[in-house]
Design an enzyme around this catalytic site. Structure first.
Site, PDB file in Angstrom:
ATOM      1  N   HIS A 153      23.833  45.269  30.619  1.00 47.63           N
ATOM      2  CA  HIS A 153      23.298  45.195  29.353  1.00 47.63           C
ATOM      3  C   HIS A 153      24.394  45.128  28.195  1.00 47.63           C
ATOM      4  CE1 HIS A 153      19.123  46.529  30.395  1.00 47.63           C
ATOM      5  NE2 HIS A 153      19.891  46.920  31.151  1.00 47.63           N
ATOM      6  N   HIS A 171      22.739  43.898  36.756  1.00 44.53           N
ATOM      7  CA  HIS A 171      22.802  43.341  35.474  1.00 44.53           C
ATOM      8  C   HIS A 171      23.488  44.380  34.781  1.00 44.53           C
ATOM      9  CE1 HIS A 171      19.078  45.380  36.074  1.00 44.53           C
ATOM     10  NE2 HIS A 171      18.734  45.636  34.748  1.00 44.53           N
ATOM     11  N   ASP A 196      17.503  39.777  26.522  1.00 43.76           N
ATOM     12  CA  ASP A 196      16.435  40.474  27.082  1.00 43.76           C
ATOM     13  C   ASP A 196      15.421  40.560  26.268  1.00 43.76           C
ATOM     14  OD1 ASP A 196      14.997  42.969  27.897  1.00 43.76           O
ATOM     15  OD2 ASP A 196      16.721  43.784  28.580  1.00 43.76           O
ATOM     16  N   ILE A 197      14.061  40.168  27.114  1.00 46.76           N
ATOM     17  CA  ILE A 197      12.863  39.901  26.451  1.00 46.76           C
ATOM     18  C   ILE A 197      12.332  41.206  25.930  1.00 46.76           C
ATOM     19  CG2 ILE A 197      12.209  37.892  27.480  1.00 46.76           C
ATOM     20  CD1 ILE A 197      10.385  39.629  29.080  1.00 46.76           C
TER      21      ILE A 197
END
Length: 115
Positions: A101, A99, A29-30
Site C-alpha cells: 500500500h 501487495h 485502491d477502490i
C-alpha cells in the site's frame, strides 16, 4: 479460483493503473483510505510478505521503486507517505497476493490502527 490481483494484472478486471514496470503493477485502491492510496503488486503471484524468499529480492526492489514513482507522480514524495505490507487476517489482509500500500496526501497519525 485465481486471485483478484492476478485477474487485474492480466486485464480481466479493470483497474485504474497509475504505473507499471516489467515486474510490478500499481493501481488505485477502490477502498481508498487517503487521497493517495495505491496498491503495488508483483506481476508474478507471491502469496504474501510472510512467504517472500531471498530470490524475490529483485521483485521487492522493483515494488519499492514503483512506490517511489507513485509518490512522485502523486506529488506526495516531499510531504511524506506510508508504505504498508499486511500479512494475514488479523492485519486486515483480504487478497492473498503480495501487495504494498502506498498511502499519503494527508497527515497520518501513529499508531496506524484503531484500538
Amino acid at each position: 479460483m485465481e486471485c483478484l490481483f492476478c485477474q487485474i494484472i492480466r486485464g480481466d478486471i479493470p483497474a485504474t493503473v497509475v504505473h507499471q514496470t516489467e515486474w510490478s503493477l500499481a493501481f488505485r485502491d477502490i477502498n481508498a483510505t487517503a487521497p493517495t492510496h495505491v496498491l503495488v503488486v508483483p506481476k508474478r503471484h507471491i502469496d504474501h510478505a510472510g512467504v517472500v524468499q531471498a530470490d524475490d529480492g529483485a521483485v521487492l526492489a522493483d515494488m519499492l521503486l514503483t512506490a517511489q514513482a507513485v509518490a512522485e507522480n502523486d506529488k506526495i514524495a516531499s510531504t511524506g507517505y506510508r508504505l504498508v505490507f499486511n500479512v494475514g487476517e488479523d492485519s486486515g489482509n483480504t487478497v492473498n497476493h503480495l501487495h504494498l500500500h502506498v498511502v499519503g496526501g494527508q497527515p497520518m497519525g501513529w499508531p496506524p490502527f484503531a484500538s
